[in-house]
Design a protein around this motif. Structure first.
Motif, mmCIF file in Angstrom:
data_model
loop_
_atom_site.group_PDB
_atom_site.id
_atom_site.type_symbol
_atom_site.label_atom_id
_atom_site.label_comp_id
_atom_site.label_asym_id
_atom_site.label_seq_id
_atom_site.Cartn_x
_atom_site.Cartn_y
_atom_site.Cartn_z
ATOM 1 N N ALA A 138 -5.499 0.718 3.201
ATOM 2 C CA ALA A 138 -5.596 1.249 2.059
ATOM 3 C C ALA A 138 -4.263 0.926 1.112
ATOM 4 N N ARG A 139 -3.436 1.477 1.821
ATOM 5 C CA ARG A 139 -2.032 1.315 1.310
ATOM 6 C C ARG A 139 -1.518 -0.133 0.869
ATOM 7 N N PHE A 140 -1.798 -0.888 1.787
ATOM 8 C CA PHE A 140 -1.715 -2.156 1.464
ATOM 9 C C PHE A 140 -2.277 -3.043 0.338
ATOM 10 N N LEU A 141 -3.321 -2.653 0.602
ATOM 11 C CA LEU A 141 -4.457 -3.208 -0.663
ATOM 12 C C LEU A 141 -4.338 -2.867 -1.938
ATOM 13 N N SER A 142 -3.889 -1.569 -2.028
ATOM 14 C CA SER A 142 -3.746 -0.883 -3.366
ATOM 15 C C SER A 142 -2.267 -0.943 -3.800
ATOM 16 N N ARG A 143 -1.313 -0.922 -2.826
ATOM 17 C CA ARG A 143 0.069 -0.907 -3.544
ATOM 18 C C ARG A 143 0.847 -2.039 -3.138
ATOM 19 N N ALA A 144 0.961 -2.445 -1.802
ATOM 20 C CA ALA A 144 1.812 -3.351 -1.195
ATOM 21 C C ALA A 144 1.399 -4.894 -1.736
#
Length: 524
Positions: A138-144
Motif C-alpha cells: 500500500a505504501r509503495f502503490l500510493s506514495r513511492a
C-alpha cells in the motif's frame, strides 16, 4: 555412439526442491553446489555473467528452482533432474518490496525497454488492485510510485462480482494486483473468475494478473499453472521469500516468477523485469541465494506442518468465548472455504490425500480425539499457517497485554519461520495507514483511485487512506491480532519430527493461550 534422447520428467514438488538448481559440483563431486561470490567474471562468450549485479551463477540456480516449484507439477524437469525446462522464468530481488517496486515500475516503463508502456507518453498506466493489501505494498502503490504517474484503483473483488470487476478495468490497465489471502483481512479474491475476465480481453490490451502468494508459498498455491481445463489464475507470482520459503527468519529476499505461457505470449516482460532488476541494483547477495536454495529443500515438510497446526489452532480459537471473527481460509466454517478446492495446489492435495483428505472436501466420519490426525480432518483443510482473530471486548491496552504474555508465541513482525509470532497490524505492519481511517466504514463496493498528481482528488481519499478504510471493516482497529502460530516449534517438537507426515505430539493450545485469553479479554 548416438546421443541419448532426453525425456521430460514431471517430478513432484519435494523432488524438485532437492534437485533443481543443485547439480553436484563437476570438479569435487560435492552434492552442494559451490557458492559463487565473485563480483566479475572472465568471459568465454559475450554476455555471460559479466557482472554480479546483472547475473550470478548462484542467483541463477535459485531462480531456476523457484520457476520449477511455482510451475510444479505441470511443467517438466530435465533428464538430469537438476534443470528447469518449464519455459517460465524468475527474477530474484533483495526483498519482496524490491520485487513489488520492479513490478509497479514495469507498468510505466517504455516498451523499447521491455515495459508495458504506461500511457505512451513516458509514464502513467493503471493498476487494478484488491482493496486489502500488505502495508508495504500500500505504501509503495500510493506514495513511492507517484513520480511514475501510475494510477491505482482499489476494489473489493469478493463482493464486486464479474460486472463490478469488468467496470473497474480500463483501457490502460496493465496489471491486476491480488493477494491470496490478503494481508491482513484474509480476503480471497475469486481468481478463477478474474482469470476468465482477463482472458476475455483481446491480447493486445490484456493486463497481467499478479498474485502475491506470500501467505501460502508455492506449496499450497500454484496460480501460474492451469488446473485441469481451467485457465491459469496468474501471469506473475510475487513472493516475499523471507517468509515460508526461507523458513528460518534469517533471510530477506523477494521474487517475481513468470509463467511459461506468459513468457511465450509476452517475451518483452522478462526483458523489462531484468532491466529493472539490474537498474535498481536491488539484487540479492549470492550468500543469501545459496541459503535460500538450502531452505527451499525443506519447504514441503515445513509448510505441511504449518498448515496442520494452524488448522487446529484456528478451530480451537473459534470455539473460545473470548475470541471472535477467527480468520483461517482452511477452516470449514470460513466464508471463503469454498475457494480452497480451486486454489489448493496439486502438490498440497497429493500430500493431504496421502493423509486421508478427500477432494472435493468430505468431512471425515471418524471424529477422533482433539490433537489427532483423525480429528484434524474434521476441521477443514490445511491452507497456510496464518490465522487472524479478534479479542472480544478488548481495548488496545488489553490486546497488547495479551500478545506480550503469550508463553511460546513472540510479538514480532514477519511470518513463516519455525518460531510462532503474533502481531497487531494496526500498530505494526500497517501502522503508516492513517489512524482515523481504520475505524470508519465505507461502502462495501466502493472504488478508490490514486490521483495523477501529488495531491488528493476532490471528494476522494488518497490511495493509502482508502486502503486503511478497508482495513477497519467498521470495527475498532485494536481488535485485530494476527498469529503466525503454525509452527509452534517447541510445542510440537517441529524440528525433530518435521519429516513425519502426522503430528507426533498432541496439540495443547490451552497451555499457552487459555489463561492469557481469560485475563486479557473476558467474555461478554
Amino acid at each position: 555412439m548416438p546421443a541419448r534422447k532426453l525425456r521430460q520428467h514431471h517430478d513432484h514438488f519435494a523432488t524438485r526442491s532437492i534437485h533443481v538448481g543443485s547439480e553436484p559440483d563437476h570438479v569435487t563431486g560435492a552434492v552442494v553446489p559451490s557458492l559463487s561470490v565473485a563480483t566479475t567474471f572472465v568471459q568465454d562468450g559475450i554476455g555471460k555473467h559479466k557482472y554480479a549485479r546483472s547475473s550470478n551463477p548462484t542467483r541463477s540456480q535459485l531462480e531456476a528452482l523457484l520457476t520449477s516449484l511455482e510451475t510444479s507439477p505441470i511443467s517438466a524437469t530435465s533428464e538430469s533432474s537438476h534443470e528447469d525446462v518449464s519455459g517460465g522464468d524468475a527474477c530474484v530481488f533483495a526483498s519482496g518490496s524490491a520485487a513489488t517496486a520492479a513490478m509497479v515500475y514495469w507498468v510505466s516503463l517504455q516498451k523499447e525497454e521491455g515495459g508495458a508502456g504506461g500511457d505512451g507518453k513516458g509514464g502513467g498506466g493503471h493498476i487494478l488492485a484488491i482493496n486489502d493489501v500488505y502495508g508495504g505494498t500500500a505504501r509503495f502503490l500510493s506514495r513511492a510510485s507517484r513520480p511514475t504517474g501510475v494510477q491505482v484503483t482499489y476494489i473489493d473483488m469478493e463482493k464486486a462480482g464479474e460486472q463490478g470487476i469488468r467496470a473497474a478495468l480500463r483501457e490502460d490497465t496493465k496489471l491486476v494486483w491480488l493477494e491470496v489471502p490478503t494481508n491482513p483481512l484474509f480476503l480471497v479474491p475469486p481468481l478463477p473468475l478474474i482469470a476468465k475476465i482477463v482472458h476475455s480481453i483481446p491480447k493486445e490490451n490484456r493486463p497481467l494478473v499478479v498474485v502475491d502468494s506470500t501467505f501460502l508459498s508455492p506449496f499450497y498455491c500454484a496460480p501460474l499453472i492451469p488446473c485441469g481445463e481451467a485457465l491459469p489464475m496468474a501471469d506473475v507470482v510475487l513472493t516475499s521469500l523471507s517468509k515460508y520459503s526461507g523458513g528460518h527468519s534469517d533471510l530477506i529476499l523477494g521474487s517475481l516468477t513468470v509463467s511459461p505461457r506468459t513468457v511465450q505470449a509476452k517475451p518483452h516482460l522478462l526483458k523489462g523485469l531484468r532491466f529493472l532488476q539490474n537498474s535498481f541494483g536491488a539484487t540479492a547477495s549470492p550468500r543469501d541465494c545459496h541459503l535460500m536454495v538450502r531452505s527451499l529443500k525443506t519447504l514441503s515438510v515445513r509448510a505441511l506442518k504449518h498448515g496442520l497446526n494452524a488448522l487446529q489452532i484456528a478451530a480451537w480459537l473459534d470455539a473460545r468465548p473470548e475470541v471472535e471473527d477467527v480468520k483461517y481460509v482452511g477452516l470449514k466454517s470460513s466464508k471463503a472455504f469454498h475457494m480452497v478446492t480451486h486454489l489448493l495446489s496439486a502438490n498440497a492435495k497429493r500430500e493431504l490425500e496421502y493423509l486421508g483428505w478427500e477432494f472435493p472436501y468430505v468431512v471425515a466420519e471418524t471424529k477422533g480425539t482433539p490433537g489427532t490426525l483423525a480429528h484434524t480432518k474434521t476441521l477443514g483443510v490445511p491452507f497456510g499457517g496464518m490465522i487472524g482473530f479478534r479479542l472480544k471486548g478488548a481495548s488496545e491496552t488489553q490486546t497488547e497485554a495479551f500478545m506480550l504474555r503469550l508463553r511460546l508465541v513472540s510479538l514480532a513482525e514477519s511470518l513463516g519461520g519455525v518460531e510462532s509470532l503474533i502481531e497487531a497490524p494496526y500498530g505494526m505492519t500497517h501502522a503508516m495507514l492513517p489512524r482515523r481511517h481504520t475505524t470508519g466504514s465505507k461502502p462495501p463496493h466502493a472504488v478508490y483511485e490514486t490521483p495523477r498528481n501529488s495531491g488528493p482528488m476532490p471528494g476522494r481519499p488518497r490511495c493509502h487512506e482508502s486502503t486503511a478504510a478497508s482495513l477497519g471493516q467498521s470495527r475498532p482497529r485494536s481488535l485485530s491480532p494476527i498469529v503466525d502460530g503454525a509452527s509452534l516449534a517447541r510445542l510440537l517438537n517441529f524440528l525433530d519430527t518435521s519429516s513425519s507426515l502426522v503430528l507426533s505430539k498432541r496439540l495443547e493450545p490451552d497451555s499457552y493461550v487459555s489463561s492469557t485469553l481469560r485475563t486479557a479479554a473476558p467474555a461478554d
